[in-house]
Design a protein around this motif. Structure first.
Motif, short mmCIF file in Angstrom:
data_model
loop_
_atom_site.label_atom_id
_atom_site.label_comp_id
_atom_site.label_asym_id
_atom_site.label_seq_id
_atom_site.Cartn_x
_atom_site.Cartn_y
_atom_site.Cartn_z
N PHE A 89 54.17 3.47 68.10
CA PHE A 89 55.41 2.74 68.35
C PHE A 89 56.07 3.20 69.66
O PHE A 89 56.49 2.37 70.48
N VAL A 90 56.19 4.50 69.84
CA VAL A 90 56.86 5.03 71.04
C VAL A 90 56.09 4.66 72.30
O VAL A 90 56.67 4.31 73.33
N ARG A 91 54.77 4.71 72.24
CA ARG A 91 53.95 4.32 73.40
C ARG A 91 54.15 2.85 73.73
O ARG A 91 54.20 2.46 74.90
N ALA A 92 54.28 2.00 72.69
CA ALA A 92 54.39 0.56 72.92
C ALA A 92 55.79 0.15 73.38
O ALA A 92 55.92 -0.81 74.15
N GLU A 93 56.82 0.85 72.93
CA GLU A 93 58.19 0.39 73.14
C GLU A 93 58.98 1.19 74.18
O GLU A 93 60.10 0.78 74.53
N THR A 94 58.46 2.30 74.65
CA THR A 94 59.19 3.12 75.63
C THR A 94 58.25 3.55 76.75
O THR A 94 57.04 3.33 76.69
N ASN A 95 58.83 4.20 77.74
CA ASN A 95 58.05 4.77 78.84
C ASN A 95 57.88 6.28 78.70
O ASN A 95 57.51 6.96 79.65
N ILE A 96 58.15 6.80 77.52
CA ILE A 96 58.03 8.24 77.29
C ILE A 96 56.57 8.64 77.35
O ILE A 96 55.72 8.01 76.69
N PRO A 97 56.23 9.68 78.11
CA PRO A 97 54.82 10.08 78.22
C PRO A 97 54.36 10.83 76.96
O PRO A 97 54.77 11.96 76.70
N PRO A 99 50.71 11.33 74.20
CA PRO A 99 49.26 11.10 74.13
C PRO A 99 48.94 9.80 73.39
O PRO A 99 49.65 9.42 72.45
N ARG A 100 47.88 9.16 73.79
CA ARG A 100 47.37 8.01 73.05
C ARG A 100 46.49 8.51 71.92
O ARG A 100 45.60 9.34 72.12
N VAL A 101 46.74 8.01 70.71
CA VAL A 101 45.91 8.36 69.56
C VAL A 101 44.74 7.38 69.49
O VAL A 101 44.94 6.16 69.47
N HIS A 102 43.51 7.91 69.48
CA HIS A 102 42.33 7.06 69.43
C HIS A 102 41.83 6.85 68.01
O HIS A 102 41.43 5.75 67.62
N LEU A 103 41.84 7.91 67.23
CA LEU A 103 41.23 7.87 65.90
C LEU A 103 41.98 8.86 65.00
O LEU A 103 42.39 9.93 65.46
N SER A 169 54.65 -5.82 64.41
CA SER A 169 54.70 -6.43 65.74
C SER A 169 53.67 -5.86 66.70
O SER A 169 53.37 -6.46 67.73
N LEU A 170 53.09 -4.68 66.38
CA LEU A 170 52.11 -4.08 67.29
C LEU A 170 50.77 -4.81 67.20
O LEU A 170 50.35 -5.23 66.11
N THR A 171 50.12 -4.93 68.32
CA THR A 171 48.79 -5.54 68.35
C THR A 171 47.74 -4.49 67.99
O THR A 171 48.00 -3.29 67.99
N ASN A 172 46.53 -4.95 67.71
CA ASN A 172 45.44 -4.02 67.38
C ASN A 172 45.17 -3.05 68.51
O ASN A 172 44.83 -1.88 68.27
N SER A 173 45.31 -3.51 69.75
CA SER A 173 45.05 -2.63 70.89
C SER A 173 46.13 -1.55 71.03
O SER A 173 45.91 -0.55 71.71
#
Length: 458
Positions: A89-97, A99-103, A169-173
């Motif tokens: 959610f935070v990655r999608a909705e903000t510019n806060i740096p 980590p991306r979770v992959h799995l 609201s988030l997409t699969n990607s």
């Protein structure tokens, strides 16, 4: 006879016991990571041991660096589900740096035998490790970045005090990929944040898993009122059935609530009344990282830029005065006064105590305890907050006393709460401005002693 439960062992002792019982099979993660990315994964090396998780560093044959977080089984499924959903959610909705979770896997029913998260490695050094090396210009940049991050989170509101479980609201990607089956979770509530619809779950506040005795899910929210949340903080971990023990453990917190009621009413009248929208209509809760300490902030020590915010396991919506201020080791500098150590020589004080003064206003400054640079940086931080969000700045500055009360409600040991009450009355209560303390402390302590003697509680 000692009728108190054996629940005061050290957190370290309990963590070691739980880790031995869990016995995660770390090498098995190499095969899972290799299969997911399609490249060989090197050996996992221990990077950090947190309160309830261990972080490992791994590298793919392509050179890509990863961090694997293996989670201690404190709140099966829920904590990992909420942490991953929050990071997505935070990655999608903000510019806060972050980590991306992959799995990830939120069930212990997998080859590792524990819950885990695989995410990108974020470059940078921990705030606590490099702050002393930063130039004044770099520190000013850190101050500005931190104010921006806090305001971005604080601006997201909800009518529930809760953790985040999912967002349609988030997409699969934009979502992390799940490994294994979806775990069985406690009841959730459908609602909205100020940005989008969401599913809310019980609060994953650190106090609910204090000393690894997690409070029952049904006692931990979601909440629709501040008082419900605070009562859960104070009482949710009390699961005894012996009325004597319950009375012994609850009584100090009940007296803290008498203080809270007085202070909260004053706060509503003097602080919230001047902020548009704070008291009108339904209560609003603000998003918070939950543990924004100087071990969870990563920096570029050359520029001072914040390169990453990590460890989102305690994130969720909190009352405004709490979301605006307390942030782990970067908590209010009034800590010494709150625990009675006005000389600042508490053996538990960390070596980076100046960070408290830098980022959180000191309502009880001690002559000579703050350098000119500390003062200027702290002032700059407060100005940055006000420029971004006046409500955030006001709650940050004036919510100190409520956050001190919250810290007392989080305390597990009844005797520690009693000691806090005595010192709070001596150090913080202004009789001239407020009148008498809400209750007679000496008389209440005598009643407490009589309770101990009557039931032989030690």
């Amino acid at each position: 006879m000692n009728v108190l439960p054996d629940c005061y062992r050290t957190c370290r002792e309990l963590k070691e016991t739980f880790w031995l019982q869990t016995g995660p099979k770390i090498p098995a993660l190499q095969d899972i990571i290799s299969a997911h990315f399609g490249y060989d994964c090197g050996e996992l090396t221990l990077l950090d041991e947190g309160a309830y998780a261990r972080a490992y560093k791994a590298s793919l044959s392509t050179g890509k660096k990863l961090v694997v977080r293996v989670v201690l089984p404190v709140r099966d499924g829920l904590k990992t589900e909420a942490e991953v959903a929050t990071m997505d959610f935070v990655r999608a909705e903000t510019n806060i740096p972050i980590p991306r979770v992959h799995l990830f896997c939120s069930s212990r029913n997998n080859p590792i035998g524990a819950e885990w998260i695989v995410m990108d490695f974020v470059p940078g050094e921990r705030f606590i490790d490099c702050w002393d090396e930063l130039s004044l210009e770099a520190r000013r940049r850190t101050v500005e970045d931190l104010a921006g991050i806090m305001s971005s989170l604080y601006s997201i509101t909800s009518t529930h005090c809760a953790s985040l479980i999912s967002f349609p609201s988030l997409t699969n990607s934009q979502r992390a990929r799940r490994f294994g089956d979806h775990p069985s979770l406690p009841p959730t509530v459908e609602g909205r944040t100020s940005l989008c619809p969401a599913t809310f779950g019980p609060v994953n506040d650190l106090c609910f898993v204090e000393r690894l005795f997690p409070a029952p899910f049904q006692r931990c929210g979601p909440f629709t009122s501040e008082r419900e949340y605070l009562e859960a903080v104070a009482y949710a971990n009390i699961i005894e059935t012996d009325r004597r023990i319950v009375k012994h453990m609850r009584w100090p917190h009940e007296k803290v609530f008498e203080v809270y009621d007085r202070v909260r009413a004053e706060y509503a009248k003097t602080v919230e009344s001047g902020l548009v929208g704070e008291t009108a209509g339904l209560p609003r809760f603000h998003f918070s990282h939950g543990d924004l300490s100087d071990t969870n902030i990563l920096l570029d020590k050359t520029t001072g830029c914040i390169t990453g915010i990590i460890d989102w396991e305690a994130a969720g919506f909190r009352p405004a005065w709490l979301a605006a201020g307390k942030a782990g080791m970067l908590e209010d500098h009034s800590h010494d006064e709150e625990d009675g150590d006005v000389d600042g020589d508490d053996e538990n004080n960390d070596d980076c105590y100046c960070l408290h003064r830098t980022f959180f206003e000191d309502p009880f400054p001690v002559a000579g305890s703050e350098s000119q640079e500390d003062f200027l940086l702290r002032s700059h931080f407060l100005v940055q907050l006000a420029e971004r969000d006046l409500g955030l700045a006001v709650h940050h500055r004036y919510g100190t006393e409520l956050r001190a009360i919250f810290a007392a409600l989080c305390e597990v040991v009844p005797a520690s709460v009693e000691a806090w009450i005595e010192k709070y009355r001596e150090r913080r209560w202004d009789v001239i401005a407020r009148g008498k303390f809400p209750f007679d402390v000496e008389n209440w302590i005598r009643e407490r002693i009589a309770l101990w003697q009557r039931y032989e509680i030690v």
